[in-house]
Design an enzyme around this catalytic site. Sequence first.
Site, PDB file in Angstrom:
ATOM      1  N   LYS A  66       0.035   4.235  -0.231  1.00 55.69           N
ATOM      2  CA  LYS A  66      -0.659   5.405   0.349  1.00 55.69           C
ATOM      3  C   LYS A  66      -0.495   6.622  -0.578  1.00 55.69           C
ATOM      4  O   LYS A  66      -0.429   6.443  -1.788  1.00 55.69           O
ATOM      5  CB  LYS A  66      -0.144   5.685   1.760  1.00 55.69           C
ATOM      6  CG  LYS A  66      -0.117   4.433   2.626  1.00 55.69           C
ATOM      7  CD  LYS A  66       0.055   4.726   4.077  1.00 55.69           C
ATOM      8  CE  LYS A  66       0.230   3.429   4.847  1.00 55.69           C
ATOM      9  NZ  LYS A  66       0.159   3.589   6.277  1.00 55.69           N
TER      10      LYS A  66
ATOM     11  N   HIS B  19      -9.256   0.666   5.435  1.00 49.77           N
ATOM     12  CA  HIS B  19      -7.958   0.952   6.064  1.00 49.77           C
ATOM     13  C   HIS B  19      -8.185   1.905   7.236  1.00 49.77           C
ATOM     14  O   HIS B  19      -9.050   2.798   7.162  1.00 49.77           O
ATOM     15  CB  HIS B  19      -7.011   1.580   5.040  1.00 49.77           C
ATOM     16  CG  HIS B  19      -5.598   1.640   5.527  1.00 49.77           C
ATOM     17  ND1 HIS B  19      -5.167   2.612   6.399  1.00 49.77           N
ATOM     18  CD2 HIS B  19      -4.534   0.829   5.308  1.00 49.77           C
ATOM     19  CE1 HIS B  19      -3.886   2.402   6.681  1.00 49.77           C
ATOM     20  NE2 HIS B  19      -3.475   1.328   6.036  1.00 49.77           N
TER      21      HIS B  19
ATOM     22  N   GLU C 201      -6.697   4.419   8.183  1.00 52.18           N
ATOM     23  CA  GLU C 201      -6.582   5.849   7.849  1.00 52.18           C
ATOM     24  C   GLU C 201      -7.868   6.360   7.203  1.00 52.18           C
ATOM     25  O   GLU C 201      -8.249   7.517   7.396  1.00 52.18           O
ATOM     26  CB  GLU C 201      -5.360   6.068   6.931  1.00 52.18           C
ATOM     27  CG  GLU C 201      -4.061   5.887   7.714  1.00 52.18           C
ATOM     28  CD  GLU C 201      -2.868   5.415   6.893  1.00 52.18           C
ATOM     29  OE1 GLU C 201      -2.907   5.490   5.654  1.00 52.18           O
ATOM     30  OE2 GLU C 201      -1.893   4.950   7.519  1.00 52.18           O
TER      31      GLU C 201
ATOM     32  N   GLU D  44      -4.925  -5.391  10.924  1.00 51.81           N
ATOM     33  CA  GLU D  44      -3.927  -4.344  11.085  1.00 51.81           C
ATOM     34  C   GLU D  44      -4.157  -3.607  12.402  1.00 51.81           C
ATOM     35  O   GLU D  44      -4.977  -2.670  12.459  1.00 51.81           O
ATOM     36  CB  GLU D  44      -4.036  -3.336   9.939  1.00 51.81           C
ATOM     37  CG  GLU D  44      -3.803  -3.917   8.569  1.00 51.81           C
ATOM     38  CD  GLU D  44      -3.270  -2.861   7.616  1.00 51.81           C
ATOM     39  OE1 GLU D  44      -2.163  -3.031   7.113  1.00 51.81           O
ATOM     40  OE2 GLU D  44      -3.957  -1.845   7.417  1.00 51.81           O
TER      41      GLU D  44
ATOM     42  N   GLY E 175       2.722   2.122  10.828  1.00 49.60           N
ATOM     43  CA  GLY E 175       3.623   3.263  10.648  1.00 49.60           C
ATOM     44  C   GLY E 175       4.325   3.695  11.922  1.00 49.60           C
ATOM     45  O   GLY E 175       4.935   4.764  11.958  1.00 49.60           O
TER      46      GLY E 175
ATOM     47  N   SER F 293       3.871  -2.299  10.374  1.00 46.00           N
ATOM     48  CA  SER F 293       5.334  -2.248  10.494  1.00 46.00           C
ATOM     49  C   SER F 293       6.031  -3.561  10.134  1.00 46.00           C
ATOM     50  O   SER F 293       7.011  -3.937  10.776  1.00 46.00           O
ATOM     51  CB  SER F 293       5.735  -1.784  11.903  1.00 46.00           C
ATOM     52  OG  SER F 293       5.236  -0.479  12.145  1.00 46.00           O
TER      53      SER F 293
ATOM     54  N   ASN G  53       0.852  -1.191   0.000  1.00 40.04           N
ATOM     55  CA  ASN G  53       0.000   0.000   0.000  1.00 40.04           C
ATOM     56  C   ASN G  53       0.888   1.242   0.000  1.00 40.04           C
ATOM     57  O   ASN G  53       1.475   1.589   1.015  1.00 40.04           O
ATOM     58  CB  ASN G  53      -0.884  -0.034   1.262  1.00 40.04           C
ATOM     59  CG  ASN G  53      -1.691   1.235   1.443  1.00 40.04           C
ATOM     60  OD1 ASN G  53      -1.840   2.028   0.507  1.00 40.04           O
ATOM     61  ND2 ASN G  53      -2.220   1.428   2.645  1.00 40.04           N
TER      62      ASN G  53
HETATM   63  C1  PEP Z   1      -0.550   0.000   6.263  1.00 42.14           C
HETATM   64  O1  PEP Z   1      -0.645   1.175   6.000  1.00 42.14           O
HETATM   65  O2  PEP Z   1      -1.455  -0.784   5.925  1.00 42.14           O
HETATM   66  C2  PEP Z   1       0.627  -0.453   6.988  1.00 42.14           C
HETATM   67  C3  PEP Z   1       0.636  -1.670   7.453  1.00 42.14           C
HETATM   68  O3  PEP Z   1       1.642   0.448   7.125  1.00 42.14           O
HETATM   69  P1  PEP Z   1       3.104   0.164   7.744  1.00 42.14           P
HETATM   70  O4  PEP Z   1       3.616  -1.103   7.106  1.00 42.14           O
HETATM   71  O5  PEP Z   1       3.922   1.353   7.357  1.00 42.14           O
HETATM   72  O6  PEP Z   1       2.928   0.010   9.216  1.00 42.14           O
END
Ligand code: PEP
Length: 254
Positions: free
Chosen positions: A11, A98, A100, A170, A176, A216, A9
Amino acid sequence: MRKKIVAGNWKMNCTLPEGKKLASEIIHMVQDEVNNDTDVILIPPFIHLTGIQNLICSSKNIFLGAQNCHQNQNGAFTGEISAGMLVSCGATHVILGHSERREYFGETDELLAEKVSFALENQLIPIFCCGEKLEVREAGKHEDLVSMQVEKALFGLSEDQISKVVIAYEPVWAIGTGKTASAEQAQEMHAFIRKQIAAKYSQETADSISILYGGSVKPENAKEIFSQSDVDGGLIGGASLKSRDFTNIVKSFD
Ligand code: PEP
């Protein structure tokens, strides 16, 4: 056998030339170096979809995804993109729910239920994201919260429909932040989600659904997380913007 999936992703990152460079590097590295049959999904911003699709062409096991879609086919929804439009650009997958989108754009599970169903009607595979915030985990309510998200957004689907969905667990506190759920925490939640699907539909359907971990994931921790029996791959944010790191995550399944 469930599909192993690693989805990147991007973003709101990368100009078109940057995105094309990143995609080309990943496509070549994956083709040259990966010795497993993991499905790799590149999920750039909407306006890069066609440009990236031209690079993917018919590369084996590499697919194109979008980061969101609207719940209507077309009409007066300025600034929105429909599932049908995504398919016409070559997308096969779409991220829905997601954290966000939930946090900054107010997306609710009720809205997500509409989006998931509409994506499926358009032959787009939803990557449905669920996961708890830190305070929810600290209060020991993470299973309740995730179970509610899954129930509200997915349990209106028929068994045939839900068998086409990919789920991404997640934990919001791991996205992040550099904090990863431990392999045990990921396994525990994935098994919990699978059990919930088995109870509502059937064990066979629950066993066929890929559940990805996101939060992460890096080349250093991917192997351990992916080795858990109910973890079928990852949804990768930050590390998907570095071709070498992303490819090494895909190689964790070798
Ligand atoms: C995500 O945005 O779905 C995500 C898992 O981000 P990150 O790997 O940066 O934590």
